[in-house]
Design a protein around this motif. Sequence first.
Motif, short mmCIF file in Angstrom:
data_model
loop_
_atom_site.label_atom_id
_atom_site.label_comp_id
_atom_site.label_asym_id
_atom_site.label_seq_id
_atom_site.Cartn_x
_atom_site.Cartn_y
_atom_site.Cartn_z
N GLU A 45 -12.74 -1.35 -29.92
CA GLU A 45 -13.26 -2.65 -29.53
C GLU A 45 -12.92 -3.04 -28.10
N ASP A 46 -11.80 -2.53 -27.60
CA ASP A 46 -11.36 -2.96 -26.28
C ASP A 46 -10.58 -1.85 -25.60
N TRP A 47 -10.23 -2.10 -24.32
CA TRP A 47 -9.51 -1.09 -23.54
C TRP A 47 -8.20 -0.67 -24.21
N GLU A 48 -7.54 -1.59 -24.88
CA GLU A 48 -6.24 -1.29 -25.46
C GLU A 48 -6.31 -0.15 -26.48
N ASP A 49 -7.49 0.07 -27.05
CA ASP A 49 -7.62 1.14 -28.05
C ASP A 49 -7.43 2.52 -27.44
N LEU A 50 -7.65 2.66 -26.13
CA LEU A 50 -7.46 3.97 -25.49
C LEU A 50 -6.01 4.41 -25.51
N TRP A 51 -5.10 3.48 -25.73
CA TRP A 51 -3.67 3.81 -25.77
C TRP A 51 -3.18 4.06 -27.19
N PRO A 53 -2.03 5.90 -30.42
CA PRO A 53 -1.51 7.26 -30.64
C PRO A 53 -2.49 8.16 -31.39
N ASP A 54 -3.31 7.59 -32.29
CA ASP A 54 -4.22 8.42 -33.07
C ASP A 54 -5.38 8.97 -32.24
N LEU A 55 -5.51 8.53 -30.97
CA LEU A 55 -6.57 9.03 -30.10
C LEU A 55 -6.04 9.92 -28.98
N ALA A 56 -4.76 10.24 -29.04
CA ALA A 56 -4.17 11.10 -28.01
C ALA A 56 -4.88 12.45 -27.95
N GLY A 57 -5.34 12.84 -26.76
CA GLY A 57 -6.03 14.10 -26.59
C GLY A 57 -7.47 14.11 -27.07
N LYS A 58 -7.96 12.96 -27.50
CA LYS A 58 -9.33 12.87 -28.04
C LYS A 58 -10.27 12.12 -27.10
N ILE A 59 -9.85 11.89 -25.85
CA ILE A 59 -10.60 11.04 -24.92
C ILE A 59 -11.01 11.83 -23.69
#
Length: 301
Positions: A45-51, A53-59
């Motif tokens: 939903e927002d920029w904070e989601d890029l941080w 842990p479950d998206l580490a290495g997936k961006i």
Amino acid sequence: MRNGRNCEGEMDPKGDIWAAPYRWGCMVIAYKTNKFQKHKLAPIEDWEDLWRPDLAGKIAMVDSPREVVGAVLKYMGASYNAKNINLEVNGGRDAVKLNLALLAKQVRLFDSVNYLKAFGVGDVWVAVGWSSDVIPVAKRMSNVAVIVPKSGASLWADLWAIPAASRIQTNQIGGRIRGPSPLIHQWIEFCLQAARALPFKQEVIPGASPSQIQDHAANMPVNMEFTKGRPRLNTNLIDGAPPLDIRKRCEFLEPLSDSTLSDYHWLLASIQEPGNGVIHKMYQYIAMVAKSSGWFGSKLT
């Protein structure tokens, strides 16, 4: 959108540089909804989601210094165009450096050319880039959502302009005093007509019509016949533009001052990895701009 700019790239009603927009858009985040559902991940939903842990290495993300550092600034509640990071951002440069380092660890690929290829083949589940890049690719895929972060994003615009060089006289055979076509103003007026929003509503042209800049345009009824029979993209964009409540928090990038450019230089240098990597590339890019340019606005926007 009617203000001119001066030779430093700053907004100036008396400036010598003028242009008319024919389309515009913003930074967006695309993510694979099927992967998120399979792994029971919350939607982005927002920029904070890029941080998360479950998206580490997936961006995957574009390697623009303004967009990368800008994402950190927006995440921290600041402006893309912060003029004094130490004064305008909670925690100052050190806090920005920490969050930038954390983001760099989250992102698998910083590359403005190949980030959507990595997204398309499934190497990453999230892609952060310009809507003009992302939307056409997302429309060819299934199980993809595209969102404008709710805290706002950077805006871009493609413009019609008349180059000053068009008035240069030449002595070459067939040469003449080159000037703009006498029809140029009629062409620009034609492009700015509200009726020209149709290709954007039909999603033929990625981006938004200049008429969408007006607040009331977001509330105009949409004829569903325009896209009948075609799959609708899962997005919070309205006719290619951010919804009004988010649009109020979006920003066009402004030129960087010498001091702010120095902050960017310091931030990128402080987390670069020796030898290669995107941080090294962006650091080199900032250094090149600092050495070769007398002003620092358009080179980074």
